[in-house]
Design a protein around this motif. Structure first.
Motif, PDB file in Angstrom:
ATOM      1  N   VAL A  40      -4.179   7.702 -14.395  1.00  0.00           N
ATOM      2  CA  VAL A  40      -3.961   8.990 -13.727  1.00  0.00           C
ATOM      3  C   VAL A  40      -2.526   9.416 -14.041  1.00  0.00           C
ATOM      4  CG1 VAL A  40      -5.568   8.387 -11.855  1.00  0.00           C
ATOM      5  CG2 VAL A  40      -3.125   7.965 -11.537  1.00  0.00           C
ATOM      6  N   PRO A  82       4.605   0.726  -1.130  1.00  0.00           N
ATOM      7  CA  PRO A  82       5.462   0.498  -2.307  1.00  0.00           C
ATOM      8  C   PRO A  82       4.929   1.127  -3.601  1.00  0.00           C
ATOM      9  CG  PRO A  82       4.217  -1.474  -1.768  1.00  0.00           C
ATOM     10  CD  PRO A  82       3.934  -0.502  -0.673  1.00  0.00           C
ATOM     11  N   HIS A 126       6.698   1.067 -14.110  1.00  0.00           N
ATOM     12  CA  HIS A 126       6.086   1.144 -15.443  1.00  0.00           C
ATOM     13  C   HIS A 126       7.113   0.746 -16.489  1.00  0.00           C
ATOM     14  CE1 HIS A 126       3.639   3.556 -12.781  1.00  0.00           C
ATOM     15  NE2 HIS A 126       2.659   3.510 -13.652  1.00  0.00           N
ATOM     16  N   THR A 179      -2.142  -3.808 -13.166  1.00  0.00           N
ATOM     17  CA  THR A 179      -0.854  -3.940 -12.488  1.00  0.00           C
ATOM     18  C   THR A 179      -0.754  -5.342 -11.916  1.00  0.00           C
ATOM     19  OG1 THR A 179      -0.760  -1.585 -11.945  1.00  0.00           O
ATOM     20  CG2 THR A 179       0.535  -3.064 -10.554  1.00  0.00           C
ATOM     21  N   VAL A 189       7.269  -7.039  -6.654  1.00  0.00           N
ATOM     22  CA  VAL A 189       7.248  -5.703  -7.263  1.00  0.00           C
ATOM     23  C   VAL A 189       5.991  -5.582  -8.127  1.00  0.00           C
ATOM     24  CG1 VAL A 189       8.760  -6.454  -9.192  1.00  0.00           C
ATOM     25  CG2 VAL A 189       8.506  -4.024  -8.687  1.00  0.00           C
ATOM     26  N   PRO A 248       4.189   6.507  -8.476  1.00  0.00           N
ATOM     27  CA  PRO A 248       2.881   6.524  -7.822  1.00  0.00           C
ATOM     28  C   PRO A 248       2.045   7.623  -8.470  1.00  0.00           C
ATOM     29  CG  PRO A 248       4.426   7.792  -6.527  1.00  0.00           C
ATOM     30  CD  PRO A 248       5.179   7.313  -7.741  1.00  0.00           C
ATOM     31  N   SER A 301      -5.130   1.927 -11.914  1.00  0.00           N
ATOM     32  CA  SER A 301      -5.148   0.577 -12.465  1.00  0.00           C
ATOM     33  C   SER A 301      -5.677  -0.461 -11.471  1.00  0.00           C
ATOM     34  CB  SER A 301      -3.726   0.181 -12.879  1.00  0.00           C
ATOM     35  OG  SER A 301      -2.871   0.181 -11.754  1.00  0.00           O
TER      36      SER A 301
HETATM   37  O1  TXA Z   1      -2.965   3.548 -12.410  1.00  0.00           O
HETATM   38  C1  TXA Z   1      -2.072   3.444 -11.561  1.00  0.00           C
HETATM   39  O2  TXA Z   1      -1.818   2.381 -10.998  1.00  0.00           O
HETATM   40  C2  TXA Z   1      -1.282   4.719 -11.250  1.00  0.00           C
HETATM   41  C3  TXA Z   1      -0.483   5.103 -12.496  1.00  0.00           C
HETATM   42  C4  TXA Z   1       0.461   6.242 -12.250  1.00  0.00           C
HETATM   43  O3  TXA Z   1       0.171   3.983 -12.998  1.00  0.00           O
HETATM   44  N1  TXA Z   1      -0.413   4.501 -10.128  1.00  0.00           N
HETATM   45  C5  TXA Z   1      -0.856   4.402  -8.867  1.00  0.00           C
HETATM   46  O4  TXA Z   1       0.155   4.301  -7.946  1.00  0.00           O
HETATM   47  O5  TXA Z   1      -2.038   4.429  -8.561  1.00  0.00           O
HETATM   48  P1  TXA Z   1      -0.053   4.464  -6.378  1.00  0.00           P
HETATM   49  O6  TXA Z   1       1.295   4.468  -5.804  1.00  0.00           O
HETATM   50  O7  TXA Z   1      -0.907   5.645  -6.112  1.00  0.00           O
HETATM   51  O8  TXA Z   1      -0.761   3.142  -5.951  1.00  0.00           O
HETATM   52  C6  TXA Z   1      -0.025   1.959  -6.076  1.00  0.00           C
HETATM   53  C7  TXA Z   1      -0.579   0.879  -5.239  1.00  0.00           C
HETATM   54  C8  TXA Z   1      -0.426   1.148  -3.782  1.00  0.00           C
HETATM   55  O9  TXA Z   1      -1.666   0.913  -3.164  1.00  0.00           O
HETATM   56  C9  TXA Z   1       0.634   0.139  -3.353  1.00  0.00           C
HETATM   57  O10 TXA Z   1       0.513  -0.279  -2.054  1.00  0.00           O
HETATM   58  C10 TXA Z   1       0.391  -0.992  -4.319  1.00  0.00           C
HETATM   59  O11 TXA Z   1       0.139  -0.325  -5.517  1.00  0.00           O
HETATM   60  N2  TXA Z   1       1.597  -1.811  -4.450  1.00  0.00           N
HETATM   61  C11 TXA Z   1       2.763  -1.475  -5.008  1.00  0.00           C
HETATM   62  N3  TXA Z   1       3.658  -2.466  -4.905  1.00  0.00           N
HETATM   63  C12 TXA Z   1       3.049  -3.473  -4.273  1.00  0.00           C
HETATM   64  C13 TXA Z   1       3.438  -4.775  -3.858  1.00  0.00           C
HETATM   65  N4  TXA Z   1       4.672  -5.234  -4.075  1.00  0.00           N
HETATM   66  N5  TXA Z   1       2.526  -5.537  -3.216  1.00  0.00           N
HETATM   67  C14 TXA Z   1       1.273  -5.082  -2.998  1.00  0.00           C
HETATM   68  N6  TXA Z   1       0.838  -3.853  -3.359  1.00  0.00           N
HETATM   69  C15 TXA Z   1       1.709  -3.051  -3.983  1.00  0.00           C
END
Ligand code: TXA
Ligand code: MG
Length: 348
Positions: free
Chosen positions: A38, A65, A69, A103, A123, A147, A186
């Motif tokens: 996305v 969080p 990338h 991820t 992270v 995000p 992802s």
């Molecule tokens: O495909 C994707 O992952 C897209 C593109 C832009 O890379 N990004 C995405 O980001 O979907 P966002 O922020 O919408 O979702 C990220 C998820 C969130 O549910 C967040 O809680 C989780 O990743 N997350 C981030 N850091 C974390 C951590 N340290 N521990 C557990 N979950 C984490």
């Protein structure tokens, strides 16, 4: 604020565009950048003020969080401390699925600011396969915290037009490379040790790297298994909040073989998988949109899912969206995850 849109074709030499986008980021600005999953709302991951702006622009709660990338997997070592006993498995996953829609949640080094990780000791790291996100990260020379480029809880954008509708006027720049090739966020994995002290992963969010693809590469723990007390205390990934990825209109999930009884005076739009189900044959729909017309291919449905949800949301003739349940195999698991969350009532 005027939002500039720059078209970018990864098949051509885009270094000038990458440099320009990196300059906006280096200056603390935000740039919407395409990935294969996305569009992301990118900020320099080491600039706390810029990352704070990401939370503000999205109305995102600070306990949620962000994913960092990277231009390549090698760069991640400077920002994470992978325990020795997990290193082999992490390397194997990286080799298999990066660059790509995976991820990994890894223990972080202090250089990653608290605001990026909501204070967590880990992270989330990803090396996307989309040339544009990697090109901008390379030009910036630092990871890009990003995000999905939508307002918190809304449908993720899979085109620059969708980003414009979500965040137009609030950010200075959108890079437009057309539609995303995967269409679903992802897969998020957290490497950990299982009950026997062997390397395994916890699946935090279903996505394009399916359980089937992970088979033979690493063990996927059942939810709850292998958790330490400290991990129990951590907030969930909000991809795991019950209501998420939601259209503004109510969305109802329905078995395509079962009859739907419409409420009088309500206009229903149907999101159908192939378009030939008994449910699609009912005459109560003011609009019908198939995800994979005729062929029923999950990969095609995944690419179109968010765009179709958006189109239904924007269709003024439709008051309530009904979505057919999809087969829960492969990519169908991630799609059903998103549809279930979209159908959960706000606030749940
Ligand atoms: O495909 C994707 O992952 C897209 C593109 C832009 O890379 N990004 C995405 O980001 O979907 P966002 O922020 O919408 O979702 C990220 C998820 C969130 O549910 C967040 O809680 C989780 O990743 N997350 C981030 N850091 C974390 C951590 N340290 N521990 C557990 N979950 C984490
Ligand atoms: Mg999101």
């Amino acid at each position: 604020m005027q939002t500039r849109v720059m078209e970018v074709d990864p098949l051509e030499d885009c270094r000038k565009v990458y440099k320009e986008a990196a300059a906006v980021l280096a200056d603390g600005g935000l740039v919407a950048i395409p990935t294969e999953t996305v569009y992301g709302l990118g900020a320099d991951a080491l600039n706390t003020a810029a990352v704070a702006e990401v939370f503000a622009v999205k109305d995102r709660p600070s306990f949620d969080p962000l994913i960092c990338h990277f231009a390549n997997a090698k760069g991640i070592k400077d920002y994470t401390d992978v325990p020795a006993e997990l290193q082999d498995m992490v390397d194997k996953l990286a080799k298999e699925f990066w660059p790509g829609p995976m991820t990994l949640v890894l223990p972080r080094k202090p250089i990653i600011p608290d605001i990026v990780t909501s204070g967590l000791p880990t992270v989330a790291c990803r090396v996307p396969s989309h040339e544009v996100m990697r090109g901008v990260a390379r030009a910036l020379g630092r990871p890009i915290a990003a995000p999905s480029a939508n307002k918190f809880g809304h449908i993720s954008p899979t085109s620059a037009g969708a980003v414009m509708k979500e965040l137009g006027g609030a950010i200075p720049l959108i890079l437009d490379a057309g539609a995303c090739s995967e269409g679903l966020e992802s897969t998020i994995l957290m490497p950990c040790l299982d009950e026997k002290g062997k390397p395994a992963v916890r699946l935090l969010r279903e996505g394009p790297i399916t359980r089937e693809k992970l088979r033979g590469i690493c063990r996927v723990l059942k939810p709850g298994k292998g958790k330490t007390a400290a991990e129990e205390a951590l907030p969930n990934a909000p991809g795991q909040l019950k209501s998420h990825y939601a259209p503004c209109k109510p969305l109802i999930l329905w078995n395509p073989k079962e009859e739907f009884t419409p409420q009088e005076g309500v206009a229903y739009g149907l999101i159908t998988y192939e378009g030939d189900s008994p449910l699609a044959a009912q005459d109560c729909w003011v609009e019908t949109m198939p995800l994979s017309p005729g062929s029923g291919r999950l990969a095609e449905a995944a690419v179109r899912l968010f765009a179709v949800m958006r189109a239904m949301d924007e269709n003024e003739a439709v008051q309530v969206i009904v979505a057919e349940e999809l087969p829960e195999t492969g990519l169908g698991c991630a799609m059903m995850d998103r549809l279930r969350r979209a159908s959960a009532k706000r606030g749940e």
